[in-house]
Design a protein around this motif. Structure first.
Motif, PDB file in Angstrom:
ATOM      1  N   GLU A 122       0.812  -1.214   0.000  1.00 23.75           N
ATOM      2  CA  GLU A 122       0.000   0.000   0.000  1.00 23.75           C
ATOM      3  C   GLU A 122       0.846   1.264   0.000  1.00 23.75           C
ATOM      4  OE1 GLU A 122      -2.488  -0.697   3.365  1.00 23.75           O
ATOM      5  OE2 GLU A 122      -4.083  -1.628   2.145  1.00 23.75           O
ATOM      6  N   SER A 123       2.108   1.177   0.410  1.00 24.97           N
ATOM      7  CA  SER A 123       2.969   2.362   0.351  1.00 24.97           C
ATOM      8  C   SER A 123       3.210   2.793  -1.094  1.00 24.97           C
ATOM      9  CB  SER A 123       4.301   2.101   1.071  1.00 24.97           C
ATOM     10  OG  SER A 123       5.141   1.231   0.319  1.00 24.97           O
ATOM     11  N   PHE A 124       3.234   1.823  -2.021  1.00 23.21           N
ATOM     12  CA  PHE A 124       3.363   2.155  -3.447  1.00 23.21           C
ATOM     13  C   PHE A 124       2.052   2.737  -3.963  1.00 23.21           C
ATOM     14  CE2 PHE A 124       6.634  -0.984  -2.633  1.00 23.21           C
ATOM     15  CZ  PHE A 124       7.710  -0.552  -3.391  1.00 23.21           C
ATOM     16  N   TYR A 125       0.946   2.233  -3.474  1.00 21.76           N
ATOM     17  CA  TYR A 125      -0.363   2.797  -3.802  1.00 21.76           C
ATOM     18  C   TYR A 125      -0.459   4.232  -3.302  1.00 21.76           C
ATOM     19  CZ  TYR A 125      -5.426   3.529  -3.436  1.00 21.76           C
ATOM     20  OH  TYR A 125      -6.697   4.051  -3.507  1.00 21.76           O
ATOM     21  N   ASP A 126       0.018   4.466  -2.079  1.00 26.32           N
ATOM     22  CA  ASP A 126      -0.034   5.803  -1.492  1.00 26.32           C
ATOM     23  C   ASP A 126       0.852   6.797  -2.236  1.00 26.32           C
ATOM     24  OD1 ASP A 126      -1.806   4.949   0.452  1.00 26.32           O
ATOM     25  OD2 ASP A 126      -0.241   4.535   1.925  1.00 26.32           O
ATOM     26  N   SER A 163       7.190  -7.751  -7.277  1.00 30.04           N
ATOM     27  CA  SER A 163       8.531  -8.199  -6.902  1.00 30.04           C
ATOM     28  C   SER A 163       9.117  -7.350  -5.782  1.00 30.04           C
ATOM     29  CB  SER A 163       9.468  -8.162  -8.117  1.00 30.04           C
ATOM     30  OG  SER A 163       9.078  -9.092  -9.102  1.00 30.04           O
ATOM     31  N   MET A 164       8.984  -6.029  -5.891  1.00 26.71           N
ATOM     32  CA  MET A 164       9.548  -5.164  -4.856  1.00 26.71           C
ATOM     33  C   MET A 164       8.908  -5.423  -3.499  1.00 26.71           C
ATOM     34  SD  MET A 164      10.327  -1.515  -6.795  1.00 26.71           S
ATOM     35  CE  MET A 164       8.727  -1.353  -7.595  1.00 26.71           C
ATOM     36  N   VAL A 165       7.600  -5.650  -3.495  1.00 24.14           N
ATOM     37  CA  VAL A 165       6.930  -5.957  -2.231  1.00 24.14           C
ATOM     38  C   VAL A 165       7.435  -7.287  -1.676  1.00 24.14           C
ATOM     39  CG1 VAL A 165       4.702  -6.387  -1.135  1.00 24.14           C
ATOM     40  CG2 VAL A 165       4.902  -4.607  -2.890  1.00 24.14           C
ATOM     41  N   LEU A 166       7.574  -8.295  -2.534  1.00 18.31           N
ATOM     42  CA  LEU A 166       8.061  -9.600  -2.095  1.00 18.31           C
ATOM     43  C   LEU A 166       9.506  -9.538  -1.613  1.00 18.31           C
ATOM     44  CD1 LEU A 166       6.556 -11.896  -4.883  1.00 18.31           C
ATOM     45  CD2 LEU A 166       5.794 -11.720  -2.498  1.00 18.31           C
ATOM     46  N   LEU A 167      10.258  -8.563  -2.109  1.00 19.36           N
ATOM     47  CA  LEU A 167      11.647  -8.389  -1.682  1.00 19.36           C
ATOM     48  C   LEU A 167      11.754  -7.697  -0.320  1.00 19.36           C
ATOM     49  CD1 LEU A 167      13.118  -7.356  -5.135  1.00 19.36           C
ATOM     50  CD2 LEU A 167      13.803  -9.373  -3.818  1.00 19.36           C
ATOM     51  N   GLY A 168      10.611  -7.306   0.242  1.00 19.23           N
ATOM     52  CA  GLY A 168      10.627  -6.673   1.553  1.00 19.23           C
ATOM     53  C   GLY A 168      10.799  -5.184   1.522  1.00 19.23           C
ATOM     54  N   TRP A 169      10.659  -4.558   0.358  1.00 16.13           N
ATOM     55  CA  TRP A 169      10.854  -3.127   0.223  1.00 16.13           C
ATOM     56  C   TRP A 169       9.511  -2.398   0.317  1.00 16.13           C
ATOM     57  CZ3 TRP A 169      13.974  -3.350  -5.029  1.00 16.13           C
ATOM     58  CH2 TRP A 169      15.140  -4.104  -4.838  1.00 16.13           C
ATOM     59  N   ASP A 170       9.503  -1.200   0.871  1.00 16.57           N
ATOM     60  CA  ASP A 170       8.373  -0.307   0.691  1.00 16.57           C
ATOM     61  C   ASP A 170       8.823   0.857  -0.191  1.00 16.57           C
ATOM     62  OD1 ASP A 170       9.795   1.480   2.303  1.00 16.57           O
ATOM     63  OD2 ASP A 170       8.463   1.253   4.035  1.00 16.57           O
ATOM     64  N   TYR A 171       7.883   1.716  -0.540  1.00 17.00           N
ATOM     65  CA  TYR A 171       8.182   2.764  -1.521  1.00 17.00           C
ATOM     66  C   TYR A 171       9.342   3.660  -1.087  1.00 17.00           C
ATOM     67  CZ  TYR A 171       7.558   6.892  -4.463  1.00 17.00           C
ATOM     68  OH  TYR A 171       7.781   7.939  -5.328  1.00 17.00           O
ATOM     69  N   THR A 172       9.337   4.100   0.172  1.00 18.90           N
ATOM     70  CA  THR A 172      10.347   5.056   0.617  1.00 18.90           C
ATOM     71  C   THR A 172      11.717   4.424   0.819  1.00 18.90           C
ATOM     72  OG1 THR A 172       9.769   4.756   2.953  1.00 18.90           O
ATOM     73  CG2 THR A 172       8.609   6.495   1.740  1.00 18.90           C
ATOM     74  N   HIS A 173      11.797   3.091   0.795  1.00 16.19           N
ATOM     75  CA  HIS A 173      13.088   2.408   0.929  1.00 16.19           C
ATOM     76  C   HIS A 173      13.539   1.792  -0.386  1.00 16.19           C
ATOM     77  CE1 HIS A 173      12.019   2.857   5.180  1.00 16.19           C
ATOM     78  NE2 HIS A 173      13.326   2.822   5.386  1.00 16.19           N
ATOM     79  N   THR A 174      13.073   2.376  -1.501  1.00 12.35           N
ATOM     80  CA  THR A 174      13.590   2.025  -2.819  1.00 12.35           C
ATOM     81  C   THR A 174      14.220   3.259  -3.434  1.00 12.35           C
ATOM     82  OG1 THR A 174      11.571   2.635  -4.017  1.00 12.35           O
ATOM     83  CG2 THR A 174      11.709   0.366  -3.153  1.00 12.35           C
ATOM     84  N   LEU A 267      -7.991  -6.349  -5.547  1.00 11.54           N
ATOM     85  CA  LEU A 267      -6.606  -6.554  -5.969  1.00 11.54           C
ATOM     86  C   LEU A 267      -5.794  -5.293  -5.753  1.00 11.54           C
ATOM     87  CD1 LEU A 267      -7.120  -8.294  -9.448  1.00 11.54           C
ATOM     88  CD2 LEU A 267      -6.789  -9.397  -7.215  1.00 11.54           C
ATOM     89  N   LEU A 268      -4.543  -5.475  -5.354  1.00  5.33           N
ATOM     90  CA  LEU A 268      -3.557  -4.405  -5.304  1.00  5.33           C
ATOM     91  C   LEU A 268      -2.546  -4.721  -6.392  1.00  5.33           C
ATOM     92  CD1 LEU A 268      -2.403  -1.891  -3.758  1.00  5.33           C
ATOM     93  CD2 LEU A 268      -1.169  -3.523  -2.301  1.00  5.33           C
ATOM     94  N   HIS A 269      -2.485  -3.875  -7.428  1.00 10.58           N
ATOM     95  CA  HIS A 269      -1.606  -4.205  -8.561  1.00 10.58           C
ATOM     96  C   HIS A 269      -1.302  -2.955  -9.377  1.00 10.58           C
ATOM     97  CE1 HIS A 269      -5.384  -5.321 -11.241  1.00 10.58           C
ATOM     98  NE2 HIS A 269      -5.666  -4.355 -10.379  1.00 10.58           N
ATOM     99  N   SER A 270      -0.264  -3.074 -10.209  1.00  8.79           N
ATOM    100  CA  SER A 270       0.089  -1.991 -11.107  1.00  8.79           C
ATOM    101  C   SER A 270      -0.643  -2.206 -12.417  1.00  8.79           C
ATOM    102  CB  SER A 270       1.604  -1.953 -11.346  1.00  8.79           C
ATOM    103  OG  SER A 270       1.930  -0.917 -12.250  1.00  8.79           O
ATOM    104  N   THR A 271      -1.340  -1.165 -12.845  1.00  2.00           N
ATOM    105  CA  THR A 271      -2.175  -1.268 -14.028  1.00  2.00           C
ATOM    106  C   THR A 271      -1.923  -0.093 -14.960  1.00  2.00           C
ATOM    107  OG1 THR A 271      -3.948  -0.094 -12.875  1.00  2.00           O
ATOM    108  CG2 THR A 271      -3.966  -2.491 -12.743  1.00  2.00           C
ATOM    109  N   GLY A 272      -2.574  -0.109 -16.119  1.00  2.00           N
ATOM    110  CA  GLY A 272      -2.208   0.807 -17.182  1.00  2.00           C
ATOM    111  C   GLY A 272      -2.911   2.132 -17.228  1.00  2.00           C
ATOM    112  N   VAL A 277       0.093   2.282  -9.175  1.00  2.00           N
ATOM    113  CA  VAL A 277      -0.407   1.147  -8.411  1.00  2.00           C
ATOM    114  C   VAL A 277      -1.823   1.461  -7.978  1.00  2.00           C
ATOM    115  CG1 VAL A 277      -0.087  -0.276  -6.353  1.00  2.00           C
ATOM    116  CG2 VAL A 277       1.909   0.486  -7.666  1.00  2.00           C
ATOM    117  N   ASN A 278      -2.724   0.510  -8.174  1.00  2.00           N
ATOM    118  CA  ASN A 278      -4.142   0.759  -7.939  1.00  2.00           C
ATOM    119  C   ASN A 278      -4.779  -0.364  -7.141  1.00  2.00           C
ATOM    120  OD1 ASN A 278      -4.843   3.218  -9.797  1.00  2.00           O
ATOM    121  ND2 ASN A 278      -3.538   1.883 -11.027  1.00  2.00           N
TER     122      ASN A 278
END
Length: 393
Positions: A122-126, A163-174, A267-272, A277-278
């Motif tokens: 959700e940090s990427f959504y935010d 992938s970034m979420v599964l890697l344990g990253w949030d938006y501000t730590h990328t 769903l939380l996903h990146s869409t077009g 992220v939506n």
């Protein structure tokens, strides 16, 4: 209150083993050949075959030792439903239908881990309009310090987000905002520096989970909050010709899209369309393509920190190209169009789609070149897909 937008959601072909630079487990036992069966090293080898019958096997997907081998039954008729979506098309017009796949998870969900994963997602959504779906721009997974090398909005795709979420990253730590990528939560141990891997392709993610015993074929709606959903279609993204020619790597299970399941049909996903992220509903048209589910094995151990190359460079210090980022071909198609190619130019600019004649004709020409004026049956099929793309996401 979070907004739910109806939205929709490609990467360089990797002619290398799916995974991530490490030896994967041996192919599942179900892929072992029998005396009467036909054995192929890869899915590409199987696709090139003709005059097969009965049971056939692959040792792997992209390479013989990548752990993603399967057992198949050859049929003259494409099955309905999930089996038809994931069936491998053979050179003579028959299909190899996967058999013996798991149909249930192997572990229970851990609520603490799941909520941590969702929070990071959700940090990427935010991040809102700071991110936009764009397969041509570098992401933190390319080893680029994104915020130094490019300007906002920064690019993301369905599989780079997951992938970034599964890697344990949030938006501000990328490197969208920081100078390094830092794991701050529970993560999947992929075993390598993420910036040198190919895990950012949705089908490669699915293949990795399958090889590690964490993927099952979706048959009974037994997915839960925090599970990773994968979507498949025959001729994913309209790239079967490129796969057959070797320009494009095979699509494991014909997977073209990945999303995080939030529960309650969301769903939380990146869409077009819109922001990068939506949150959207799992609408009936998209659910028809739901093929596989993964329940990740997560750990709190620090396993996925990576130090990017200097700003503006790829993971090896060379200038980042489209193929080194999230891709000039393959992956991250718009789910609302059942796996066809990635839609009109509006999909890459994040503009809201409209149902105008000009928009439709441009979309049609991209998907069915040269047939706008003559193919009535094609029109009917295309109209349905276009409407799902516009109205359902």
């Amino acid at each position: 209150m979070r907004r739910c937008a109806s939205t929709t959601v490609r990467t360089a072909a990797a002619a290398v083993a799916l995974a991530v630079g490490v030896a994967l487990p041996a192919a599942p036992a179900l892929a072992a050949p029998t005396a009467s069966g036909s054995q192929f090293d890869t899915t590409a080898d199987l696709m090139a075959a003709s005059n097969l019958s009965g049971t056939v096997y692959t040792s792997g997907d992209e390479t013989a030792d990548d752990g993603a081998g399967m057992r198949f039954t050859v049929t003259d008729t494409l099955p309905d439903g999930i089996e038809g979506n994931i069936a491998v098309p053979l050179a003579d017009g028959t299909w190899a239908v996967p058999q013996g796949l798991p149909t249930a998870p192997t572990r229970a969900s851990n609520s603490t881990q799941v909520e941590d994963l969702i929070s990071r997602g959700e940090s990427f959504y935010d991040a809102g309009t700071t991110l936009v779906w764009d397969s041509s721009r570098p992401t933190p997974l390319t080893g680029t310090v994104v915020h130094s090398a490019t300007t906002a909005p920064y690019g993301v795709t369905c599989s780079t987000f997951v992938s970034m979420v599964l890697l344990g990253w949030d938006y501000t730590h990328t490197t969208y905002t920081a100078d390094t990528n830092t794991q701050v939560g529970y993560a999947v141990d992929f075993g390598v520096d993420p910036s040198t891997s190919k895990i950012w392709r949705a089908n490669n993610l699915a293949s990795w989970f399958y090889a590690h015993g964490d993927l099952w074929m979706e048959t009974n709606d037994n997915y839960e909050r925090g599970d990773i959903l994968f979507f498949s279609a025959q001729n994913p993204e309209g790239r079967i010709d490129e796969v057959r020619s070797g320009e494009e790597a095979t699509y494991f299970g014909n997977v073209y899209h990945a999303a995080i399941y939030l529960g309650d049909g969301l769903l939380l996903h990146s869409t077009g369309t819109g922001t990068g992220v939506n949150i959207t509903t799992l609408n009936p048209l998209l659910k028809e393509d739901l093929s596989f589910v993964a329940r990740p094995e997560l750990t709190a151990t620090t396993v996925n920190n990576s130090q990017p190359a200097p700003a503006g460079t790829g993971s090896a210090g060379a200038p980042a190209s489209a193929g080194e980022t999230t891709g000039a071909s393959g992956d991250d198609a718009n789910p609302g169009i059942s796996g066809d190619a990635s839609g009109a130019q509006q999909a890459q600019t994040g503009q809201q789609r409209t149902g105008t004649t000009s928009s439709y004709s441009a979309w049609f020409e991209r998907h069915y070149p040269g047939r706008y004026a003559t193919a009535t049956a094609t029109h009917a099929s295309a109209t349905a897909k276009y409407r799902s793309w516009v109205f359902y996401g």
